[in-house]
Design a protein around this motif. Structure first.
Motif, PDB file in Angstrom:
ATOM      1  N   GLU A 804       0.798  -1.272  -0.093  1.00 41.06           N
ATOM      2  CA  GLU A 804       0.139  -0.193  -0.133  1.00 41.06           C
ATOM      3  C   GLU A 804       0.508   1.115   0.132  1.00 41.06           C
ATOM      4  OE1 GLU A 804      -4.936  -1.448   1.982  1.00 41.06           O
ATOM      5  OE2 GLU A 804      -2.712  -0.162   3.233  1.00 41.06           O
ATOM      6  N   GLY A 805       1.807   1.078   0.367  1.00 37.59           N
ATOM      7  CA  GLY A 805       2.887   2.453   0.388  1.00 37.59           C
ATOM      8  C   GLY A 805       4.179   2.159   0.710  1.00 37.59           C
ATOM      9  N   PHE A 806       5.097   2.264   0.318  1.00 38.28           N
ATOM     10  CA  PHE A 806       6.894   2.470  -0.134  1.00 38.28           C
ATOM     11  C   PHE A 806       7.414   3.776  -0.079  1.00 38.28           C
ATOM     12  CE2 PHE A 806      10.799   0.694  -1.243  1.00 38.28           C
ATOM     13  CZ  PHE A 806       9.978  -1.055  -1.508  1.00 38.28           C
ATOM     14  N   ARG A 807       8.203   3.767   0.687  1.00 44.99           N
ATOM     15  CA  ARG A 807       9.643   4.653   0.983  1.00 44.99           C
ATOM     16  C   ARG A 807      10.326   4.334   0.880  1.00 44.99           C
ATOM     17  NH1 ARG A 807       4.866   6.458   1.492  1.00 44.99           N
ATOM     18  NH2 ARG A 807       3.151   5.557   3.263  1.00 44.99           N
ATOM     19  N   CYS A 808      11.553   5.674   0.039  1.00 48.58           N
ATOM     20  CA  CYS A 808      12.989   5.458   0.006  1.00 48.58           C
ATOM     21  C   CYS A 808      13.958   6.416   0.473  1.00 48.58           C
ATOM     22  CB  CYS A 808      13.079   4.834  -1.613  1.00 48.58           C
ATOM     23  SG  CYS A 808      15.020   4.685  -1.792  1.00 48.58           S
ATOM     24  N   ILE A 858      -0.632  -2.192 -12.220  1.00 49.29           N
ATOM     25  CA  ILE A 858      -0.985  -1.076 -11.596  1.00 49.29           C
ATOM     26  C   ILE A 858      -1.394  -1.196 -10.249  1.00 49.29           C
ATOM     27  CG2 ILE A 858      -3.238  -0.567 -12.771  1.00 49.29           C
ATOM     28  CD1 ILE A 858      -1.829   2.799 -12.977  1.00 49.29           C
ATOM     29  N   LYS A 859      -2.376  -2.331 -10.007  1.00 47.17           N
ATOM     30  CA  LYS A 859      -3.121  -2.115  -9.364  1.00 47.17           C
ATOM     31  C   LYS A 859      -1.904  -2.936  -8.099  1.00 47.17           C
ATOM     32  CE  LYS A 859      -6.340  -0.157  -7.776  1.00 47.17           C
ATOM     33  NZ  LYS A 859      -7.543  -0.449  -8.256  1.00 47.17           N
ATOM     34  N   ASP A 860      -1.144  -3.548  -8.086  1.00 49.23           N
ATOM     35  CA  ASP A 860      -0.169  -4.472  -7.592  1.00 49.23           C
ATOM     36  C   ASP A 860       1.470  -3.533  -6.523  1.00 49.23           C
ATOM     37  OD1 ASP A 860      -1.077  -6.500  -7.966  1.00 49.23           O
ATOM     38  OD2 ASP A 860      -0.156  -6.927 -10.354  1.00 49.23           O
ATOM     39  N   ILE A 861       1.521  -2.022  -8.259  1.00 47.01           N
ATOM     40  CA  ILE A 861       2.240  -0.820  -7.336  1.00 47.01           C
ATOM     41  C   ILE A 861       1.583  -0.175  -6.725  1.00 47.01           C
ATOM     42  CG2 ILE A 861       3.812   0.166  -7.900  1.00 47.01           C
ATOM     43  CD1 ILE A 861       4.640  -3.026  -8.394  1.00 47.01           C
ATOM     44  N   PRO A 862       1.821   0.334  -5.408  1.00 46.01           N
ATOM     45  CA  PRO A 862       1.096   1.835  -4.224  1.00 46.01           C
ATOM     46  C   PRO A 862       1.560   2.688  -5.327  1.00 46.01           C
ATOM     47  CG  PRO A 862       3.645   1.031  -3.613  1.00 46.01           C
ATOM     48  CD  PRO A 862       2.994   0.689  -4.700  1.00 46.01           C
ATOM     49  N   ASP A 863       0.295   3.695  -5.328  1.00 44.08           N
ATOM     50  CA  ASP A 863       0.432   4.949  -5.578  1.00 44.08           C
ATOM     51  C   ASP A 863       0.867   6.074  -4.858  1.00 44.08           C
ATOM     52  OD1 ASP A 863       0.165   6.754  -7.899  1.00 44.08           O
ATOM     53  OD2 ASP A 863      -1.770   8.074  -6.727  1.00 44.08           O
ATOM     54  N   ASP A 864       1.455   5.848  -3.861  1.00 41.10           N
ATOM     55  CA  ASP A 864       1.721   6.411  -2.580  1.00 41.10           C
ATOM     56  C   ASP A 864       3.361   5.382  -2.010  1.00 41.10           C
ATOM     57  OD1 ASP A 864       1.995   7.603  -0.127  1.00 41.10           O
ATOM     58  OD2 ASP A 864       1.113   6.278   1.113  1.00 41.10           O
ATOM     59  N   MET A 865       4.015   6.545  -2.657  1.00 45.84           N
ATOM     60  CA  MET A 865       5.969   5.827  -2.579  1.00 45.84           C
ATOM     61  C   MET A 865       6.311   7.299  -2.464  1.00 45.84           C
ATOM     62  SD  MET A 865       6.820   3.081  -6.026  1.00 45.84           S
ATOM     63  CE  MET A 865       5.426   4.140  -7.207  1.00 45.84           C
ATOM     64  N   THR A 866       6.862   7.906  -1.484  1.00 45.48           N
ATOM     65  CA  THR A 866       7.947   8.278  -1.099  1.00 45.48           C
ATOM     66  C   THR A 866       9.555   8.570  -1.289  1.00 45.48           C
ATOM     67  OG1 THR A 866       6.369   8.990   0.213  1.00 45.48           O
ATOM     68  CG2 THR A 866       8.572  10.294   0.338  1.00 45.48           C
ATOM     69  N   LEU A 867      10.026   9.337  -1.813  1.00 44.98           N
ATOM     70  CA  LEU A 867      11.453   9.132  -2.301  1.00 44.98           C
ATOM     71  C   LEU A 867      12.411  10.215  -1.472  1.00 44.98           C
ATOM     72  CD1 LEU A 867      11.653   8.375  -6.671  1.00 44.98           C
ATOM     73  CD2 LEU A 867      11.218   7.243  -4.606  1.00 44.98           C
ATOM     74  N   ILE A 868      13.528  10.098  -0.875  1.00 42.92           N
ATOM     75  CA  ILE A 868      13.776  11.283  -0.215  1.00 42.92           C
ATOM     76  C   ILE A 868      14.967  10.988  -0.947  1.00 42.92           C
ATOM     77  CG2 ILE A 868      14.765  12.025   1.629  1.00 42.92           C
ATOM     78  CD1 ILE A 868      12.142  11.702   2.561  1.00 42.92           C
ATOM     79  N   HIS A 869      16.194  12.281  -1.580  1.00 46.95           N
ATOM     80  CA  HIS A 869      17.628  12.350  -1.980  1.00 46.95           C
ATOM     81  C   HIS A 869      18.527  12.697  -1.370  1.00 46.95           C
ATOM     82  CE1 HIS A 869      15.620  10.018  -5.664  1.00 46.95           C
ATOM     83  NE2 HIS A 869      15.126  11.226  -6.089  1.00 46.95           N
TER      84      HIS A 869
END
Length: 958
Positions: A804-808, A858-869
């Protein structure tokens, strides 16, 4: 053959054509009419690349038979909604939101979205995602997020809420563009469907071009060939030649790719990667002949007439089978295990005792699967003799010069007689490193002395192309009472499929990334690689690292749980700090780990709190969890790495850049442009992107910039570009400090084109290959650091996991082009989610298309993704940059597995984490039974300790 005349209203105009109603599809007709913006990927209606609008409905044109379409039906294709001079808002928005990467799937997505916005002018993001899910639009590059961004921006423009200018990044000439969202030079052509990929090139070749189809029996993975019968095929209509191994050998071809090794511990082997088999089948995707005819259809018909008699041999379809004591040698005279590499660090001889006596210890066995690359465009090659007599191969090469050498070797030609050109490429992610299909097409051109287009359907492609090498690992890890890691131990066996090349390099990578980036003072390990009868192991983003992280990051989570510590705090305690070395007993080049975890901590705490609140407030039919994992990679090929580019001053005062930054979809054109712009603006601040022309990926025209692999391209190309710009401007500079014009240089006889030749060894003397006795060394000139957090929901009734969500958080040095960086991050995350949950190429008879092999939608991959460089400064890199790509497909799949365990208490040890495996674990847990997903310790070919002792007694030098 009975033909039919038909009329369709295509892009607003009535088009009359003649077709074969029994064979032609809407896609084949459109493409024959020159509307090649309609791409054909899978050919079976799975991927949506061929989507067009037929009578106000989105259809997959590759499976829509033309005989079922009524006359004067209305068809709209990508060419009908806009062009580069006047793009549709969707085309414009896709370019400016970085929704275009390789671009092969883009016309299908845009046409699908075109109909969506006709029906719904104000869709929500979830409605956009639902639409693409319904219409089976698959993207392998972007991670889908930017595609949804593009649709949302286009919708706002069409509603009159925004203008085209509102979504375009604006810059002033004096502004530093480095790090800004500079759009890709080829993006608009791809969005408008006028970029010619391989099959488009083939369709537009001269009339006399011959067509080739591979004969691939696909009846066995291991057999002795008794007889190959080509007699019926040779008599088929339109056949020019049925090429066998005997034919290519008569023509002077060696019929094998180069044999090369990376480790002194690799057993010597000869050229075993034969391209056309005549004695033995060793893999499902083997080729026994090439059918060459005057049309593609006739070549296909002829290929089916070739017969093979064979004697079945035992099929060893995984490492565990191939290393059993009674297993036969797949390549006679060569043991199936052909390389083993040790790791000994600290008190290596006491590691077992340290683990057994530690306050806390864990152990487990883990399997990372045979992940298929599943590029939407398969493989396609064209060969011909050019105006200078060079045998030219146009293909999806990601390493032009290496492939040139490989093709020359296979053909028995001097390398100077071979030219390799990369076509616009619909993604590869590493499989295009192998030159097998390129050499096969070149053989056909050499033997017929005619231009040849090689056609490979998707089922053939998925059988023929290499895959990520699976790996089996046994591991143990221990810490003291305070949670500080004391010692680690691992035994790894990598399945490299039918061929040897690169396997020894990959197991060395496993040694470098086990327990990365923690401080493990004492370690003992062994990494092994074996031949099997499955698909050969080739390059794939991450190249050896994901296999190591599958074991290492699971053990970290297990040990944190055993020690009663939060998994975040356990990692925070054990990441390497300045003064502490990596697993290969050398310092990290940087230590950003603590700062990265500080950035991640609030996101982790928020996600954990949300999951706990959800689980407490609901009925338990769905449980949510949070998982962490470190990842990362190294940059470059070590001390041997080198790169050359050239910059030329043109008569109009503008510049041309020449290089072989092969663009596989990652943005080699944008990267080359930003480096050239940055380098030239040191001397000419007025230079704009429009002042630079790129000539790329052609061995005849461009110097060797090296392979688009090892996350090296941005670093190495940047270094070489800085030198080329300096060399050119030094030549242009007058004594008074001003610069000569082109005409002034020509008048003075001064060259206007200069190379920049960079070598890693000329800059640093601390690059040391991993030595073969204890695994010490540092061949990398830069590192990538990535930290991942996954949020999942597990359906406790079915076992289905949804991310549901992914952060990197990443540290890749200074960002060069934020759009390209984001694209690599989102794309890598999407591949890793697929790796964790669904992707697999194990059953060669079943996994014949991307849907069957588990490609995420597309529904297997979350739209809620955050990237912090973190956007730090890499002290060694060009403009402070490092590399990026492979760090984003390293340990992130384990974050998903750790999150599943957090959600429902079930740890998956063998990828992928299918619903069936998770459900079985949930049911066992409810009954108080052991987790059925925990395998017994793998037998990897010999006793771990005995093997290490034997290696210790036989030291080797590099």
């Amino acid at each position: 053959m009975k033909l039919s005349k038909k009329t369709l209203t295509i892009n607003g105009a009535d088009r009359t054509f003649v077709c074969d109603p029994d064979q032609d599809t809407l896609a084949s007709v459109l493409r024959r009419l020159g509307l090649t913006g309609t791409k054909v990927g899978c050919g079976t209606g799975v991927c949506g690349a061929c989507s067009v609008v037929l009578d106000d409905k989105v259809v997959r044109s590759c499976t829509r038979k033309i005989k079922g379409i009524k006359d004067f039906s209305k068809v709209v294709t990508i060419e009908g909604i806009g062009n580069p001079m006047n793009p549709h808002p969707l085309q414009y928005a896709f370019v400016h939101t970085a929704a275009i990467q390789c671009g092969f799937c883009s016309p299908g997505f845009i046409m699908s979205a075109y109909q969506l916005l006709k029906e719904n002018q104000a869709p929500s993001r979830e409605e956009v995602r639902d639409w693409f899910q319904k219409h089976r639009n698959i993207c392998r590059c972007t991670g889908y997020k930017q595609i949804v961004d593009g649709v949302m921006e286009a919708a706002a423009i069409l509603r009159g809420e925004k203008t085209l200018e509102d979504i375009r990044f604006k810059w002033e000439k004096e502004t530093d563009l480095y790090g800004k969202p500079l759009i890709r030079p080829n993006a608009l052509a791809k969005a408008c469907g006028v970029c010619d990929f391989g099959d488009d090139v083939a369709l537009k070749m001269p009339e006399e071009t011959l067509h080739a189809v591979l004969v691939m029996p696909r009846v066995t993975s291991h057999a002795n060939i008794i007889r190959i019968d080509t007699s019926e095929a040779e008599k088929a209509p339109g056949v020019v030649q049925i090429i066998t191994a005997k034919d290519v050998q008569k023509a002077g071809c060696k019929n094998a790719l180069m044999a090369y090794t990376f480790s002194p511990r690799t057993l010597p082997y000869d050229q075993v990667h034969k391209l056309i088999q005549d004695e033995k089948i060793i893999s499902w995707g083997n080729v026994i002949a090439i059918a060459v005819a005057d049309t593609k259809a006739r070549a296909q018909e002829a290929a089916e007439l070739v017969k093979m008699e064979y004697e079945q041999l035992p099929e060893y379809m995984n490492y565990l089978e191939a290393v059993l004591p009674d297993a036969m040698e797949i390549h006679p005279g060569m043991p199936n295990i052909y390389c083993q590499h040790p790791l000994r660090k600290g008190a290596a001889d006491d590691v077992a005792k340290l683990i057994e006596e530690a306050a806390f210890s864990v152990e487990g066995s883990f399997y990372s699967s045979r992940e298929p690359h599943l590029s939407i465009e398969g493989d396609t090659v064209q060969s011909y003799y050019d105006e200078d007599g060079l045998l030219t191969v146009q293909c999806k090469s990601m390493t032009n010069y290496f492939d040139r050498d490989d093709i020359a070797e296979a053909l028995g030609e001097e390398i100077e007689n071979i030219r390799v050109v990369e076509n616009p490429t619909g993604g590869s992610f590493g499989w295009a490193m192998n030159a097998g299909s390129y050499a096969l097409c070149a053989m056909a051109a050499k033997l017929t002395r005619m231009p040849v287009a090689l056609h490979i359907d998707y089922a053939q492609f998925i059988a023929l192309s290499g895959k990520r090498s699976p790996a089996y690992m046994n591991g143990r890890l221990a810490c003291d009472a305070e949670g500080k890691i004391l010692a680690g131990e691992f035994d790894a066996g990598m399945d490299h499929g039918a061929y040897h090349e690169m396997g020894d390099d990959k197991i060395i990578r496993m040694l470098r990334f086990i327990f990365y980036p923690y401080y493990v003072p004492n370690a003992l390990g062994l990494s092994r690689v074996a031949i099997t009868n499955h698909a050969f192991g080739t390059a794939y983003r991450g190249y050896g690292a994901p296999q190591a992280f599958t074991c290492g990051e699971a053990l970290i989570d297990m040990l944190a749980e055993k020690a009663g510590m939060d998994p975040f705090e356990f990692r925070y305690k054990n990441i390497a700090r300045p003064g502490q070395d990596n697993i290969n007993q050398v310092p990290f080049l940087e230590y950003p780990m603590e700062a990265m975890m500080d950035k991640m901590k609030p996101m982790y705490e928020e996600a954990k709190k949300k999951a706990e609140e959800f689980n407490a407030a609901t009925d338990g039919s769905v449980r949510k969890g949070v998982g962490l994992a470190w990842g990362g990679y190294t940059v470059g090929l070590g001390a041997v790495d080198e790169a050359s580019v050239a910059i030329e001053l043109r008569p109009d005062g503008k510049f041309t850049k020449y290089d072989t930054w092969q663009d596989q979809g990652q943005g080699g054109d944008a990267g080359s442009l930003i480096h050239t712009l940055q380098a030239l603006r040191q001397y000419f601040p007025q230079v704009t992107p429009e002042d630079i022309r790129l000539v790329q990926a052609d061995t005849k025209l461009c110097p060797n910039t090296g392979e688009s692999a090892g996350s090296r391209s941005h670093f190495a190309n940047g270094k070489a570009t800085i030198l080329a710009a300096k060399n050119l401007t030094d030549a242009m500079r007058k004594e008074d400090g001003t610069y000569r014009t082109y005409d002034e240089m020509a008048a003075e006889g001064i060259p206007t084109k200069y190379n920049g030749d960079w070598t890693a060894a000329s800059e640093w003397d601390d690059l040391v290959e991993i030595e073969p006795n204890e695994g010490m060394g540092n061949p990398a000139y830069a590192y990538i650091y990535t930290l991942f957090l996954a949020e999942v929901a597990v359906d406790m009734r079915t076992g289905k996991t949804t991310v549901e969500g992914f952060r990197c958080v990443d540290e890749v040095g200074k960002v060069g082009n934020v759009q390209s960086l984001d694209g690599q991050a989102y794309g890598g995350i999407s591949h890793s989610i697929g790796f964790a949950l669904s992707e697999d190429y194990e059953d060669v008879r079943k996994h014949t298309n991307m849907l069957a092999a588990g490609v995420p939608t597309i529904k297997d991959i979350p739209d809620d993704m955050t990237l912090i460089h973190m956007n730090g400064e890499n002290a060694r890199g060009p403009w402070g940059s490092s590399g990026c790509s492979e760090g984003f497909q390293s340990g992130n799949h384990v974050a998903v597995l750790n999150a599943i365990n957090h959600a429902c208490g079930v740890r998956i040890h063998e990828l992928p984490a299918t619903p069936e495996k998770v459900k079985a674990g949930i049911e066992a847990l409810a009954k108080g039974e052991p987790n059925p997903n925990v395998p017994e310790t793998y037998f990897l070919g010999s006793d771990f300790y005995d093997e290490l002792e034997a290696i210790k007694e036989k030291p080797m030098s590099l």
